[in-house]
Structure formats: C-alpha cells, structure tokens
Scaffold this motif. Structure first.
Motif, mmCIF file in Angstrom:
data_model
loop_
_atom_site.group_PDB
_atom_site.id
_atom_site.type_symbol
_atom_site.label_atom_id
_atom_site.label_comp_id
_atom_site.label_asym_id
_atom_site.label_seq_id
_atom_site.Cartn_x
_atom_site.Cartn_y
_atom_site.Cartn_z
ATOM 1 N N ARG A 5 70.375 7.917 55.626
ATOM 2 C CA ARG A 5 69.205 8.671 55.177
ATOM 3 C C ARG A 5 68.186 7.727 54.551
ATOM 4 N N GLY A 6 66.918 8.069 54.718
ATOM 5 C CA GLY A 6 65.870 7.252 54.132
ATOM 6 C C GLY A 6 64.517 7.910 54.265
ATOM 7 N N THR A 7 63.483 7.154 53.966
ATOM 8 C CA THR A 7 62.108 7.651 54.085
ATOM 9 C C THR A 7 61.258 6.602 54.784
ATOM 10 N N ALA A 8 60.258 7.058 55.499
ATOM 11 C CA ALA A 8 59.339 6.171 56.228
ATOM 12 C C ALA A 8 58.033 6.922 56.459
ATOM 13 N N ASP A 41 57.547 15.117 56.060
ATOM 14 C CA ASP A 41 57.468 14.554 54.707
ATOM 15 C C ASP A 41 57.952 13.099 54.668
ATOM 16 N N GLY A 42 58.300 12.541 55.838
ATOM 17 C CA GLY A 42 58.697 11.148 55.912
ATOM 18 C C GLY A 42 60.193 10.902 55.808
ATOM 19 N N SER A 43 60.980 11.914 55.510
ATOM 20 C CA SER A 43 62.427 11.723 55.386
ATOM 21 C C SER A 43 63.075 11.680 56.765
ATOM 22 N N PHE A 44 64.145 10.897 56.881
ATOM 23 C CA PHE A 44 64.862 10.823 58.150
ATOM 24 C C PHE A 44 66.360 10.736 57.897
ATOM 25 N N SER A 45 67.118 11.070 58.919
ATOM 26 C CA SER A 45 68.580 11.035 58.832
ATOM 27 C C SER A 45 69.151 10.768 60.219
ATOM 28 N N LEU A 46 70.125 9.891 60.286
ATOM 29 C CA LEU A 46 70.812 9.596 61.541
ATOM 30 C C LEU A 46 72.312 9.581 61.278
ATOM 31 N N THR A 47 73.062 10.402 62.021
ATOM 32 C CA THR A 47 74.518 10.463 61.869
ATOM 33 C C THR A 47 75.172 9.561 62.909
ATOM 34 N N LEU A 48 75.967 8.625 62.441
ATOM 35 C CA LEU A 48 76.664 7.701 63.334
ATOM 36 C C LEU A 48 77.877 8.394 63.945
ATOM 37 N N SER A 49 78.085 8.175 65.229
ATOM 38 C CA SER A 49 79.234 8.773 65.914
ATOM 39 C C SER A 49 80.504 8.007 65.562
ATOM 40 N N SER A 50 81.639 8.657 65.803
ATOM 41 C CA SER A 50 82.926 7.991 65.570
ATOM 42 C C SER A 50 83.084 6.782 66.469
ATOM 43 N N ASP A 51 82.549 6.861 67.688
ATOM 44 C CA ASP A 51 82.622 5.721 68.606
ATOM 45 C C ASP A 51 81.830 4.529 68.066
ATOM 46 N N LEU A 64 72.422 -2.948 56.645
ATOM 47 C CA LEU A 64 71.626 -1.973 57.393
ATOM 48 C C LEU A 64 70.140 -2.294 57.223
ATOM 49 N N ILE A 65 69.416 -2.322 58.346
ATOM 50 C CA ILE A 65 67.989 -2.619 58.323
ATOM 51 C C ILE A 65 67.248 -1.542 59.106
ATOM 52 N N ALA A 66 66.219 -0.976 58.500
ATOM 53 C CA ALA A 66 65.356 0.001 59.171
ATOM 54 C C ALA A 66 64.009 -0.661 59.453
ATOM 55 N N SER A 67 63.485 -0.437 60.651
ATOM 56 C CA SER A 67 62.202 -1.031 61.014
ATOM 57 C C SER A 67 61.280 0.027 61.610
ATOM 58 N N GLN A 68 59.986 -0.189 61.424
ATOM 59 C CA GLN A 68 58.991 0.775 61.909
ATOM 60 C C GLN A 68 57.687 0.027 62.198
ATOM 61 N N SER A 69 57.032 0.387 63.301
ATOM 62 C CA SER A 69 55.769 -0.259 63.689
ATOM 63 C C SER A 69 54.594 0.641 63.354
ATOM 64 N N ASP A 70 53.434 0.002 63.060
ATOM 65 C CA ASP A 70 52.235 0.799 62.831
ATOM 66 C C ASP A 70 51.489 0.978 64.151
ATOM 67 N N SER A 71 50.297 1.548 64.091
ATOM 68 C CA SER A 71 49.564 1.903 65.304
ATOM 69 C C SER A 71 49.113 0.697 66.121
ATOM 70 N N VAL A 72 49.049 -0.486 65.506
ATOM 71 C CA VAL A 72 48.613 -1.670 66.247
ATOM 72 C C VAL A 72 49.770 -2.619 66.539
ATOM 73 N N GLY A 73 51.012 -2.176 66.251
ATOM 74 C CA GLY A 73 52.179 -2.969 66.613
ATOM 75 C C GLY A 73 52.755 -3.846 65.536
ATOM 76 N N ASN A 74 52.180 -3.806 64.326
ATOM 77 C CA ASN A 74 52.767 -4.588 63.239
ATOM 78 C C ASN A 74 54.124 -3.978 62.850
ATOM 79 N N LEU A 75 55.127 -4.843 62.714
ATOM 80 C CA LEU A 75 56.494 -4.380 62.454
ATOM 81 C C LEU A 75 56.857 -4.594 60.989
ATOM 82 N N GLY A 76 57.345 -3.554 60.373
ATOM 83 C CA GLY A 76 57.795 -3.647 58.985
ATOM 84 C C GLY A 76 59.292 -3.366 58.899
ATOM 85 N N ASN A 77 60.010 -4.250 58.178
ATOM 86 C CA ASN A 77 61.456 -4.092 58.011
ATOM 87 C C ASN A 77 61.800 -3.738 56.571
#
Length: 222
Positions: A5-8, A41-51, A64-77
């Motif tokens: 879980r996190g926010t972005a 509201d910017g919150s996100f959640s991803l459930t990892l599978s048992s596999d 764990l690292i979360a990354s997201q790009s802006d509208s012009v392709g700049n990447l933020g980690n």
C-alpha cells in the motif's frame, strides 16, 4: 498480509519492483512485482500472489521500490522500503490428553486438564467445538515451558461453553511473528459434568427385627 500500500499522483500508473539481496555468489537483482493505478485520492494497493512470494523466496533484506513517470517521461522513484518474506508456518502443536486417562471431563476438580506440546516458550490458543465445525476460543494466553509442554485447567466458565456428551473437540493453535498459524489435529473427548438423577426414598417400614428402606435407586447400597 500480502498487500503493498502507498500513495502517489492520481491518474498515473505506479510500477513496483523488489530488489533481491545478494546471497552467496549471486548478485542483487530487481524483480517486477506489478503495476497499479492509484485511486482518485492517490492511494494504491497491490496484493502479491502466492506464486510471486514463492518465486521471491523466504528471507530478509528485500527492498521495495515504487516508481512513477510524469507527463513528459521524468521518472521518480520512492525510497527503498526493506521487508522480509516469511510464509512458513510454525510446527503444529499436539494435544495429548483431555480429561485424564478416560478422556472424560467430569465434575471432579482434577478432571478438567488439557495437556499437550508445542514450540518451547511460545504462546498458544486453545479452541473448542461442540460439533467439529465451528470453534470458539477457550483461552489465548496458554504458554509452553522450556521443554515445549503445556497444560491448562479449564475453569467452570470455560467448561460451560461445551455441551454435554461425546465427540466434543479441542484444538491448539500457534502463530509466529509474521502471523503464520498452525493448528493441531482436533482432539475428541466427552463432557460429563452433570450429576445423575438423585435417588428418592419411597418409604420406611419397621418390624421387630429390622428397619427396611425402600428406594428407587440401588445406588444407596441398602
């Protein structure tokens, strides 16, 4: 317990990666865990599978690292978040005896003991059942000694949660620090705490040689 879980920034996909730590001669490397779209509201959640967890393997030091790009392709980690993977349950407890040798809990003070074994110096939860289907908590504060043995003397209130009769069951559960839980096999016993019907004296007759009692129960021994 398998969710990230996190926010972005809302409306832009978040990519999640895990850095696998170096072990032995193997170097550290990254594994894609998945992508998720944040809510409005910017919150996100991803459930990892048992596999996925199985492929990552048990251990400590994952990042764990979360990354997201802006509208012009700049990447933020995000800053790395260290976590562990522990999906292996502890060894299941064993219940060895309930109610003494005859496996019957009666009204005797010494006849309401549950005995068993589990991991040494651990806390276990005892649960009971009247039908073998639904279970209720008897006590969740039972601890094992340094040899792994435990015993619990049922209180009258705990006894009253069981119905009278045979095929009553009790199990013991143990959980580790990660929340993995193991349960013992159900142990069957009988609950017989109600006294028999009281004898009744029907009358008293006397003659010259003896006093005779007539009773409705041979239990008087007369």
């Amino acid at each position: 317990d398998q969710s990230i879980r996190g926010t972005a920034v809302a409306g832009r996909i978040v990519h999640l990666q895990a850095e696998i730590p170096a072990r032995g001669s193997a170097k550290a490397y990254n594994v894609e865990l998945g992508s998720v779209m944040p809510d409005t509201d910017g919150s996100f959640s991803l459930t990892l599978s048992s596999d996925t967890l199985r492929n990552l393997g048990e251990g400590n030091g994952y990042k764990l690292i979360a990354s997201q790009s802006d509208s012009v392709g700049n990447l933020g980690n995000s800053s790395p978040l260290t976590f562990s993977i522990d999906t292996i349950a502890p060894n299941a407890p064993v219940i060895s005896k309930v109610g003494g040798r005859d496996l019957v809990i009666s009204s005797l003070n010494t006849d309401s003991l549950i005995e068993g074994s589990a991991t040494a110096n651990s806390q276990i939860t005892l649960k009971g059942s009247n039908d073998g289907l639904s279970y209720f908590i008897i006590d969740d504060t039972v601890t094992t000694d340094s040899d792994g043995n435990f015993n619990h003397n049922l209180t009258q209130q705990q006894i009253n949660t069981f119905e009278q009769g045979s095929q009553r069951q009790v199990i013991a559960e143990i959980s580790d620090s990660a929340g993995n839980t193991s349960a013992s096999y159900p142990f069957s016993f009988s609950m017989e705490t109600l006294p028999p019907d009281a004898p009744a004296i029907a009358g008293v007759t006397a003659d010259q040689n003896s006093l005779k009692l007539n009773a409705e129960s041979y239990a008087l021994g007369l």
